[in-house]
Design a protein around this motif. Structure first.
Motif, PDB file in Angstrom:
ATOM      1  N   HIS A  34       0.708  -1.305  -0.083  1.00 58.45           N
ATOM      2  CA  HIS A  34       0.247   0.039  -0.213  1.00 58.45           C
ATOM      3  C   HIS A  34       0.964   1.207  -0.112  1.00 58.45           C
ATOM      4  O   HIS A  34       1.058   2.138  -0.969  1.00 58.45           O
ATOM      5  CB  HIS A  34      -1.177   0.113   1.371  1.00 58.45           C
ATOM      6  CG  HIS A  34      -1.958  -1.051   1.212  1.00 58.45           C
ATOM      7  ND1 HIS A  34      -2.627  -1.097   2.115  1.00 58.45           N
ATOM      8  CD2 HIS A  34      -2.537  -1.512   0.028  1.00 58.45           C
ATOM      9  CE1 HIS A  34      -3.619  -2.354   1.582  1.00 58.45           C
ATOM     10  NE2 HIS A  34      -3.474  -2.138   0.653  1.00 58.45           N
ATOM     11  N   LEU A  35       1.878   1.185   1.214  1.00 59.37           N
ATOM     12  CA  LEU A  35       2.358   1.935   0.701  1.00 59.37           C
ATOM     13  C   LEU A  35       3.950   2.556  -0.419  1.00 59.37           C
ATOM     14  O   LEU A  35       3.892   3.549  -0.973  1.00 59.37           O
ATOM     15  CB  LEU A  35       3.406   2.288   1.557  1.00 59.37           C
ATOM     16  CG  LEU A  35       2.733   2.845   3.559  1.00 59.37           C
ATOM     17  CD1 LEU A  35       3.659   2.404   5.096  1.00 59.37           C
ATOM     18  CD2 LEU A  35       2.351   3.911   4.265  1.00 59.37           C
ATOM     19  N   PHE A  36       4.149   1.645  -0.796  1.00 59.92           N
ATOM     20  CA  PHE A  36       4.559   1.871  -2.426  1.00 59.92           C
ATOM     21  C   PHE A  36       3.594   1.760  -3.244  1.00 59.92           C
ATOM     22  O   PHE A  36       4.067   3.227  -3.784  1.00 59.92           O
ATOM     23  CB  PHE A  36       5.100  -0.015  -3.218  1.00 59.92           C
ATOM     24  CG  PHE A  36       5.403   0.151  -4.253  1.00 59.92           C
ATOM     25  CD1 PHE A  36       6.647   0.268  -4.410  1.00 59.92           C
ATOM     26  CD2 PHE A  36       4.857  -0.573  -4.995  1.00 59.92           C
ATOM     27  CE1 PHE A  36       7.033   0.575  -6.177  1.00 59.92           C
ATOM     28  CE2 PHE A  36       4.925  -0.703  -6.602  1.00 59.92           C
ATOM     29  CZ  PHE A  36       7.020  -0.389  -6.576  1.00 59.92           C
ATOM     30  N   ILE A  37       2.749   1.726  -3.745  1.00 63.27           N
ATOM     31  CA  ILE A  37       1.769   2.645  -4.507  1.00 63.27           C
ATOM     32  C   ILE A  37       0.972   4.028  -4.430  1.00 63.27           C
ATOM     33  O   ILE A  37       1.411   4.736  -5.146  1.00 63.27           O
ATOM     34  CB  ILE A  37       0.237   1.614  -4.020  1.00 63.27           C
ATOM     35  CG1 ILE A  37       0.196   0.411  -4.778  1.00 63.27           C
ATOM     36  CG2 ILE A  37      -1.182   2.170  -5.134  1.00 63.27           C
ATOM     37  CD1 ILE A  37       0.872   0.300  -6.556  1.00 63.27           C
ATOM     38  N   ILE A  38       1.099   4.204  -2.153  1.00 58.99           N
ATOM     39  CA  ILE A  38       1.087   5.725  -2.151  1.00 58.99           C
ATOM     40  C   ILE A  38       1.923   6.618  -2.834  1.00 58.99           C
ATOM     41  O   ILE A  38       1.588   7.628  -3.285  1.00 58.99           O
ATOM     42  CB  ILE A  38       0.332   5.897  -0.856  1.00 58.99           C
ATOM     43  CG1 ILE A  38      -0.487   4.971   0.216  1.00 58.99           C
ATOM     44  CG2 ILE A  38       0.699   7.051  -0.304  1.00 58.99           C
ATOM     45  CD1 ILE A  38      -0.506   4.817   0.802  1.00 58.99           C
ATOM     46  N   SER A  39       3.508   5.505  -2.865  1.00 60.75           N
ATOM     47  CA  SER A  39       4.283   6.856  -2.432  1.00 60.75           C
ATOM     48  C   SER A  39       4.603   6.577  -4.548  1.00 60.75           C
ATOM     49  O   SER A  39       4.816   8.611  -4.469  1.00 60.75           O
ATOM     50  CB  SER A  39       5.506   5.810  -2.424  1.00 60.75           C
ATOM     51  OG  SER A  39       5.949   5.882  -0.923  1.00 60.75           O
ATOM     52  N   ILE A  40       3.908   6.016  -5.171  1.00 59.95           N
ATOM     53  CA  ILE A  40       4.228   6.265  -6.522  1.00 59.95           C
ATOM     54  C   ILE A  40       3.156   6.683  -7.263  1.00 59.95           C
ATOM     55  O   ILE A  40       3.544   8.437  -7.916  1.00 59.95           O
ATOM     56  CB  ILE A  40       3.781   4.513  -7.014  1.00 59.95           C
ATOM     57  CG1 ILE A  40       5.185   3.894  -7.122  1.00 59.95           C
ATOM     58  CG2 ILE A  40       3.761   4.948  -8.991  1.00 59.95           C
ATOM     59  CD1 ILE A  40       6.443   4.442  -7.514  1.00 59.95           C
TER      60      ILE A  40
END
Length: 181
Positions: A34-40
Motif C-alpha cells: 500500500h505504501l509503495f502504491i501511495i509513494s508512486i
C-alpha cells in the motif's frame, strides 16, 4: 489502501514512537505494498509541477546530477546502486536514529528534522542556482513526502521495512526511466 493512507496522514500530523503490534508477515507485506502504491501515486501527482518548472525554464532538469553519475554505468549497476545500496545507506542515516528519541515531543521533532534533512540532501541532485535554492521546497517535495512514508513504516515495522519500501520505490522509478528513454 484508503485505510493505510488515512493512517499515514494521521501519523504524519502527529508522529509518535510505537511499533505496530501486528507481527503477521502477510499484514506487513500488504501495508508495504500500500505504501509503495501511495509513494508512486504521490510522484505521479507531483510530476506535472516539474514539467511546468522546466517549461518556464526556472530549473534545468537536463543537468540532474543522477544522470551524470549514472552515465557510464550499466542498467544492472544503476539498479543495484539505486535500489539496494542507496536505500540501505539513506535509511541507516535518516531513519535508523529516530527511534532513539523515546519522549513523544522529542520524537516528533526528530521525525520531522530527519525527514527534512533527507529531503534537503536531495537538492544536491540539482546544479545549485538561485532558482534551485528558491524553489528547493518544491524540488524536494517528493523526497519530503516519501521520507515521511519511509519514516512511518520504519517506526511501525522496523528499519528493514523502510529499506524495502525505499528500495522498491527507487527501483520502480529507475525501471520506468529506462522504459521511457
Amino acid at each position: 489502501m484508503k485505510e493505510t493512507f488515512n493512517n499515514v496522514i494521521t501519523y504524519l500530523k502527529n508522529p509518535v514512537p510505537g511499533i505496530d503490534p501486528n507481527k503477521n508477515t502477510g499484514y506487513r507485506i500488504k501495508i508495504l505494498f500500500h505504501l509503495f502504491i501511495i509513494s508512486i501515486i504521490t510522484s505521479i501527482i507531483i510530476t506535472p509541477i516539474f514539467s511546468v518548472l522546466q517549461e518556464l525554464q526556472l530549473v534545468d532538469f537536463e543537468t540532474h546530477k543522477l544522470e551524470e553519475m549514472f552515465k557510464d554505468m550499466s542498467f544492472i549497476q544503476i539498479l543495484l546502486l539505486g535500489s539496494i545500496l542507496t536505500p540501505i545507506l539513506e535509511e541507516t542515516l535518516f531513519r535508523a536514529p529516530i527511534t532513539i528519541f523515546v519522549k513523544p515531543k522529542s520524537f516528533k521533532y526528530a521525525f520531522y528534522i530527519f525527514t527534512l534533512i533527507f529531503g534537503f540532501v536531495h537538492i544536491t541532485n540539482f546544479e545549485i542556482t538561485t532558482n534551485v535554492l528558491l524553489l528547493s521546497p518544491i524540488l524536494i517535495l517528493p523526497q519530503l513526502l516519501v521520507g515521511g512514508y519511509f519514516g512511518y513504516i520504519r517506526v511501525k515495522f522496523g528499519l528493514l521495512w523502510a529499506m524495502l519500501l525505499h528500495g522498491s520505490y527507487n527501483g520502480f522509478l529507475f525501471l520506468m526511466s529506462f522504459l521511457f528513454e
